[in-house]
Each structure stands twice: as structure tokens, then as C-alpha cells.
Design an enzyme around this catalytic site. Structure first.
Site, PDB file in Angstrom:
ATOM      1  N   HIS A 288       9.202   7.399   3.466  1.00 52.78           N
ATOM      2  CA  HIS A 288       8.217   6.896   2.505  1.00 52.78           C
ATOM      3  C   HIS A 288       7.161   7.968   2.309  1.00 52.78           C
ATOM      4  CE1 HIS A 288       5.648   3.185   1.111  1.00 52.78           C
ATOM      5  NE2 HIS A 288       5.365   4.282   0.405  1.00 52.78           N
TER       6      HIS A 288
ATOM      7  N   ASP B 123       1.199   9.155   1.117  1.00 55.95           N
ATOM      8  CA  ASP B 123       0.578  10.195   0.279  1.00 55.95           C
ATOM      9  C   ASP B 123      -0.323  11.040   1.181  1.00 55.95           C
ATOM     10  OD1 ASP B 123       1.338   9.200  -2.591  1.00 55.95           O
ATOM     11  OD2 ASP B 123       0.614   7.428  -1.523  1.00 55.95           O
TER      12      ASP B 123
ATOM     13  N   HIS C  50       5.609   9.992  -1.158  1.00 58.24           N
ATOM     14  CA  HIS C  50       5.594  10.284  -2.595  1.00 58.24           C
ATOM     15  C   HIS C  50       5.301  11.765  -2.697  1.00 58.24           C
ATOM     16  CE1 HIS C  50       5.325   5.955  -3.635  1.00 58.24           C
ATOM     17  NE2 HIS C  50       4.747   5.910  -2.447  1.00 58.24           N
TER      18      HIS C  50
ATOM     19  N   GLU D 253       2.653  -4.635   0.035  1.00 63.13           N
ATOM     20  CA  GLU D 253       1.590  -3.693   0.432  1.00 63.13           C
ATOM     21  C   GLU D 253       0.273  -4.441   0.221  1.00 63.13           C
ATOM     22  OE1 GLU D 253       1.223  -0.210  -2.074  1.00 63.13           O
ATOM     23  OE2 GLU D 253      -0.101   0.835  -0.644  1.00 63.13           O
TER      24      GLU D 253
ATOM     25  N   HIS E 178       8.637  -0.850  -3.226  1.00 65.38           N
ATOM     26  CA  HIS E 178       7.372  -1.214  -2.606  1.00 65.38           C
ATOM     27  C   HIS E 178       7.183  -2.721  -2.782  1.00 65.38           C
ATOM     28  CE1 HIS E 178       6.621   3.046  -2.681  1.00 65.38           C
ATOM     29  NE2 HIS E 178       5.363   2.942  -2.294  1.00 65.38           N
TER      30      HIS E 178
END
Ligand code: HPA
Ligand code: ZN
Length: 348
Positions: free
Chosen positions: A24, A286, A26, A207, A204
């Protein structure tokens, strides 16, 4: 060193040394402010921040959307194939330092094609970096194309169509961007079309959104993994199903704190997810925006939650199980993990 109960420093060293898969990440979220400014200069793109420090100072998020606004602005410096290569290569060098042996990278083509960047420039640059990561760093790297869920089903179909000639360069589809208000059902048909092409499916869910979005991702999109999924614990029946079906969750602890999903890391439910028998994994999401790459996530989380060596091994083992590698490749990864355990005097 006490082998039964390694001290904190030994546990940190072990967490860092473990071979692991990152599932996971990005790739646009690995774009560090320094690289954003370098690419802005190279491409003649004007940024609304005077310097790296001012940009970094803007990374104070209150929820997912407050992050996404800055994240999409940062990606505006990416124009050419070489830019996408440079971004991914910088990530692979960091991943290598964290002993990532396998990485499945999300990319958001619509963020770029909507600005006029050719789809081929995006995927060719990323794919070239994946090939080089394998050849030069020994990291197996794959791409997962994410649809932006705040955009329409029609736009997702158009993206899948653009991707079709590049089918050999990516292994799956995902779903990201603004979750609440954009439920999985909006993308049921495009996910069906993607699965018909033999692509893997992830999304996703849970979240910020409710447990129902996790159920719908499973039942309507037929995903094989849930990205984040931390809201599942609010629904015991769903937890039982995730455990029974061994549906992996790609958890991102530092991201969850930065986006105010949990007040702080000590409140994070990762340990509880493991205790309930879920196939939870640790990932960075990220890393350029959330305060660290995968090993930083491991080390800070193990400190905050008091994870022990056995839980660390489970997390690394889960990362391999949850990956889309072949069974033979997974067996090789597990053997490397066992060798690392022996080297560190930790029971596998
Ligand atoms: N959630 C949703 N979309 C995203 C994220 C995230 O954490 N990171 C990048 N796009
Ligand atoms: Zn994410």
C-alpha cells in the site's frame, strides 16, 4: 542479547532488517518536496509555495480530503516519462534501504491524464523503474492502477480502455481518493470488466468510511485485499468474516494518525486486528507526506503499541501472504524471513 525478549534496540534492528513486502504505497505519495521543486524547475511549472520548507509546512492535515488537495497539487509537476521514472526510482532506493523485497505500487493515471499527460508516459516511466528495481536492486515490483472514486464510472471505464494496450505492465486495479460519499457500488461494473481482463482487484475501504464499504468492496467489487480497513473493528461479524476468509488488510499507521483517523499511534488498532486473527500488514501509504517510509511505520508502531517479536514476524509473513506473488516466490520470501529470524536470535 536476551534471545527470548529482545530489548527495544534489538527489536528495532530486527524490524528494520526483516525482509518485507510493501502493498500500500501510492507512488505519487512518495514524491518528496525536494523532488517536487526539482521537477517544477525542470518542467517550468509554477508552484504556489516559495520553497521546500513552505511546502512541507503545509503538510498539516485534518482529514483525508485536506491531504488529497495538496497531494494532487504536488503531482502537477509530473509531465514526462522521465519524471515518472525518477519518482519511482527514488522510492525504490528508499524501499531497498528498508529491506523491502517486493512492492506493489498504486498509481493514479487520471491525476495525470486529466492534465493532458499521455497515459503511456505515466505507465512507461513507472514500468521502466520497476524493471530496473528488479535488475539492479533485487526488488520485485508490480503496478496497480487506481481509479479515482471522486470521478465518474464513465471516466474509470475510459481509463481502463486507455490502459488496455499496456495490460502487460500492471497486475491489478484499485480504488482510491475521497472515500465517504463514493461507495464501492459506483465502480462495480468497471471492476467486473477489469477482472475479466485477468487483473487483480483491491480497494480502499474503511479508512474513513463505514464497515459497510468494506463489505461492499468484497461483495460488489470482489476485491482480494482491503486497503486500510481499520473501521472493520466496529463490526464484529465483519471481523469474523475477514478472519475466516483471510482477507488481508493493508494498514498504514502513520497515515491514519496524520489524517486523524486515530488520535495518536497508541490509539491505533493494529495490535487488536492481529489479536483477532486478521491478516494485517504494515505499509507507508504516502510516505513523503505522512512522516516516514515502511520501516518508520514499523518502528514507531511497535514502540507505541508494544508489539513483540512474534507480532513483527507475523506482520512480515502476512505481507508475503497478502501479496500477488506466486506461491513459489512467496515460499522464497518466507525462507528469507526465517533466515533473518535466525540471524537475530528470534523464534520464527
Ligand atoms: N486514501 C485514499 N486515497 C488516497 C490515499 C489514501 O490514504 N492516498 C493517496 N490517495
Ligand atoms: Zn492509500
Amino acid at each position: 542479547m536476551n534471545l527470548a525478549q529482545p530489548d527495544r534496540q534489538a527489536l528495532h534492528a530486527f524490524a528494520r532488517a526483516m525482509p518485507k513486502a510493501e502493498l500500500h504505497i501510492h507512488i505519487e505519495g512518495s514524491l518528496e518536496p525536494e523532488l517536487i521543486f526539482a521537477l517544477a524547475q525542470r518542467n517550468g511549472v509554477a508552484l504556489p509555495y516559495p520553497d521546500v520548507e513552505a511546502l512541507r509546512a503545509a503538510y498539516a492535515f485534518t482529514n483525508l480530503q485536506s491531504f488529497l488537495d495538496i497531494y494532487y497539487a504536488g503531482a502537477s509537476v509530473l509531465l514526462h516519462e522521465q519524471d515518472f521514472f525518477d519518482m519511482a526510482w527514488a522510492y525504490f532506493l528508499r524501499a531497498k534501504a528498508d529491506n523491502v523485497v517486493h512492492a506493489e505500487l498504486f498509481f493514479d493515471p487520471q491525476t495525470h491524464t486529466d492534465r493532458g499527460v499521455p497515459f503511456a508516459a505515466v505507465i512507461d516511466g513507472l514500468h521502466r523503474a520497476c524493471v530496473q528495481a528488479h535488475d539492479q536492486l533485487g526488488i520485485r515490483a508490480e503496478l496497480i492502477l487506481c481509479f479515482l472514486r471522486h470521478l465518474s464510472e464513465e471516466a474509470a471505464f475510459a481509463t481502463l480502455e486507455q490502459a488496455r494496450p499496456h495490460r502487460d505492465k500492471f497486475i491489478g486495479v484499485g480504488l482510491d481518493s475521497s472515500e465517504v460519499g463514493h461507495p464501492p457500488e459506483k465502480f462495480a461494473r468497471v471492476f467486473a470488466a477489469a477482472r475479466a481482463l485477468g487483473l487483480h482487484a483491491v480497494a480502499h475501504a474503511g479508512e474513513e468510511g463505514p464497515p459497510q464499504y468494506i463489505r461492499d468492496a468484497l461483495d460488489l467489487l470482489h476485491v482480494q485485499r482491503i486497503d486500510h480497513g481499520v473501521q472493520a473493528l466496529n463490526d464484529p461479524e465483519l471481523v469474523a468474516r475477514l478472519a475466516r476468509e483471510r482477507i488481508p488488510l493493508t494498514v498504514c499507521p502513520l497515515s491514519n494518525v496524520k489524517l486523524c483517523v486515530f488520535k495518536d499511534l497508541a490509539q491505533h488498532n493494529l495490535r487488536e486486528l492481529l489479536r483477532q486473527g486478521l491478516v494485517a500488514t504494515v505499509n507507508s501509504d504516502d510516505p513523503a507526506y505522512f512522516g516516514g517510509y515502511i520501516n518508520q511505520n514499523f518502528v514507531e508502531t511497535l514502540d507505541a503499541l508494544g508489539l513483540d517479536a512474534a507480532e513483527l514476524v507475523t506482520l512480515a509473513r502476512n505481507s508475503f501472504e497478502a501479496s500477488f506473488a506466486s506461491d513459489a516466490v512467496k515460499a522464497g520470501y518466507r525462507a528469507r524471513l526465517e533466515a533473518c529470524c535466525r540471524e537475530h536470535g528470534i523464534a520464527a
